[in-house]
Design an enzyme around this catalytic site. Structure first.
Site, PDB file in Angstrom:
ATOM      1  N   CYS A 124      61.541 -80.185  33.000  1.00 16.69           N
ATOM      2  CA  CYS A 124      62.453 -79.125  33.455  1.00 16.69           C
ATOM      3  C   CYS A 124      63.283 -78.535  32.309  1.00 16.69           C
ATOM      4  O   CYS A 124      63.038 -77.413  31.862  1.00 16.69           O
ATOM      5  CB  CYS A 124      63.400 -79.654  34.539  1.00 16.69           C
ATOM      6  SG  CYS A 124      62.553 -80.278  36.010  1.00 16.69           S
ATOM      7  N   ARG A 125      64.287 -79.291  31.865  1.00 13.31           N
ATOM      8  CA  ARG A 125      65.240 -78.732  30.899  1.00 13.31           C
ATOM      9  C   ARG A 125      64.685 -78.539  29.502  1.00 13.31           C
ATOM     10  O   ARG A 125      64.837 -77.458  28.911  1.00 13.31           O
ATOM     11  CB  ARG A 125      66.502 -79.612  30.841  1.00 13.31           C
ATOM     12  CG  ARG A 125      67.334 -79.536  32.103  1.00 13.31           C
ATOM     13  CD  ARG A 125      68.356 -80.642  32.159  1.00 13.31           C
ATOM     14  NE  ARG A 125      67.719 -81.948  32.295  1.00 13.31           N
ATOM     15  CZ  ARG A 125      68.356 -83.098  32.287  1.00 13.31           C
ATOM     16  NH1 ARG A 125      69.670 -83.111  32.106  1.00 13.31           N
ATOM     17  NH2 ARG A 125      67.707 -84.240  32.449  1.00 13.31           N
ATOM     18  N   SER A 126      64.068 -79.582  28.942  1.00 11.14           N
ATOM     19  CA  SER A 126      63.626 -79.427  27.538  1.00 11.14           C
ATOM     20  C   SER A 126      62.461 -78.439  27.372  1.00 11.14           C
ATOM     21  O   SER A 126      62.445 -77.719  26.375  1.00 11.14           O
ATOM     22  CB  SER A 126      63.347 -80.779  26.867  1.00 11.14           C
ATOM     23  OG  SER A 126      62.344 -81.507  27.522  1.00 11.14           O
ATOM     24  N   ASP A 182      70.956 -81.631  35.242  1.00  9.02           N
ATOM     25  CA  ASP A 182      69.601 -81.964  35.691  1.00  9.02           C
ATOM     26  C   ASP A 182      69.296 -81.207  36.986  1.00  9.02           C
ATOM     27  O   ASP A 182      69.955 -81.415  38.003  1.00  9.02           O
ATOM     28  CB  ASP A 182      69.549 -83.481  35.923  1.00  9.02           C
ATOM     29  CG  ASP A 182      68.159 -83.952  36.317  1.00  9.02           C
ATOM     30  OD1 ASP A 182      67.294 -83.110  36.637  1.00  9.02           O
ATOM     31  OD2 ASP A 182      67.947 -85.174  36.315  1.00  9.02           O
ATOM     32  N   ASN A 184      61.087 -84.326  30.499  1.00  8.89           N
ATOM     33  CA  ASN A 184      60.342 -83.328  29.697  1.00  8.89           C
ATOM     34  C   ASN A 184      59.490 -82.409  30.577  1.00  8.89           C
ATOM     35  O   ASN A 184      58.410 -81.984  30.168  1.00  8.89           O
ATOM     36  CB  ASN A 184      59.471 -84.017  28.617  1.00  8.89           C
ATOM     37  CG  ASN A 184      58.886 -83.061  27.570  1.00  8.89           C
ATOM     38  OD1 ASN A 184      57.833 -83.339  26.993  1.00  8.89           O
ATOM     39  ND2 ASN A 184      59.527 -81.947  27.320  1.00  8.89           N
ATOM     40  N   CYS A 215      65.055 -84.067  27.012  1.00  7.76           N
ATOM     41  CA  CYS A 215      65.741 -84.355  28.281  1.00  7.76           C
ATOM     42  C   CYS A 215      65.186 -85.667  28.822  1.00  7.76           C
ATOM     43  O   CYS A 215      64.692 -86.499  28.053  1.00  7.76           O
ATOM     44  CB  CYS A 215      65.583 -83.204  29.269  1.00  7.76           C
ATOM     45  SG  CYS A 215      63.870 -82.839  29.730  1.00  7.76           S
TER      46      CYS A 215
HETATM   47  P1  4NP Z   1      64.203 -83.027  33.185  1.00 10.75           P
HETATM   48  O1  4NP Z   1      64.325 -83.209  34.777  1.00 10.75           O
HETATM   49  O2  4NP Z   1      64.804 -84.269  32.570  1.00 10.75           O
HETATM   50  O3  4NP Z   1      65.024 -81.817  32.927  1.00 10.75           O
HETATM   51  O4  4NP Z   1      62.740 -82.854  32.872  1.00 10.75           O
HETATM   52  C1  4NP Z   1      63.875 -84.336  35.449  1.00 10.75           C
HETATM   53  C2  4NP Z   1      62.546 -84.510  35.707  1.00 10.75           C
HETATM   54  C3  4NP Z   1      62.105 -85.615  36.409  1.00 10.75           C
HETATM   55  C4  4NP Z   1      63.035 -86.548  36.845  1.00 10.75           C
HETATM   56  C5  4NP Z   1      64.378 -86.378  36.568  1.00 10.75           C
HETATM   57  C6  4NP Z   1      64.801 -85.270  35.871  1.00 10.75           C
HETATM   58  N1  4NP Z   1      62.603 -87.651  37.585  1.00 10.75           N
HETATM   59  O5  4NP Z   1      63.465 -88.424  38.022  1.00 10.75           O
HETATM   60  O6  4NP Z   1      61.382 -87.843  37.774  1.00 10.75           O
END
Ligand code: 4NP
Length: 160
Positions: A14-16, A127, A12, A9
């Protein structure tokens, strides 16, 4: 040799990591821990070294799934190591596609929800970072549906 899967993602956190935890759970239930290696990474490095987001960890825990690991940035060299590079959304798939410098690498790139036959073509795992708790529940459910399909795909493809 084990089949190697990395979920990717943006951050790294939340989703992944959710996809990784859910898939590890299913692979363990199927008794295939020795046959399938699982990891996750982000296309961005802002959160490198961090544990999964507390909200993602809590949502997974409510469903009996443990999240683990530390965030890291996906490297072009990961294409050499992994058999399946599974992008959580189309934006990250684009970034990963640019990093796939050979046809063989490009063939390893997949979109997470493409393994869920109930979802529409090109659908993303949304997201949840700037949203509420329910977004994390939704991500968990989407990851579960997709991970089930991915496991069936891998078992069929690799005779496991
Ligand atoms: P992820 O979520 O891609 O699912 O881990 C996010 C985590 C952090 C951010 C965006 C999405 N950020 O903008 O810091």
């Amino acid at each position: 040799m084990a089949v190697r899967v990395v979920f990717v993602c943006l951050g790294n956190i939340c989703r992944s990591p959710t996809a990784e935890g859910v898939f590890r759970h299913l692979v363990s239930e199927a008794g295939l821990v020795e046959k399938i290696d699982i990891d996750s990474a982000g296309t961005g490095a802002w959160h490198a070294g961090e544990a999964p987001d507390k909200r993602a960890t809590a949502a997974a825990k409510r469903q009996g799934v443990k999240l683990a690991g530390r965030a890291r940035k996906f490297q072009a060299a990961d294409y050499e190591v992994f058999d399946y590079v599974v992008a959580m959304d189309s934006a990250n798939r684009e970034v990963l596609a640019e990093m796939a410098v050979t046809e063989a690498y490009a063939r390893k790139l997949f979109l997470m929800r493409s393994f869920d036959e109930q979802s529409s073509p090109g659908a993303s795992v949304p997201d949840p970072y700037y949203g509420g708790e329910d977004g994390f529940e939704q991500v968990f459910d989407i990851c579960m549906a997709s991970a089930r399909g991915l496991l069936v795909h891998i078992r069929t493809t690799h005779g496991l």
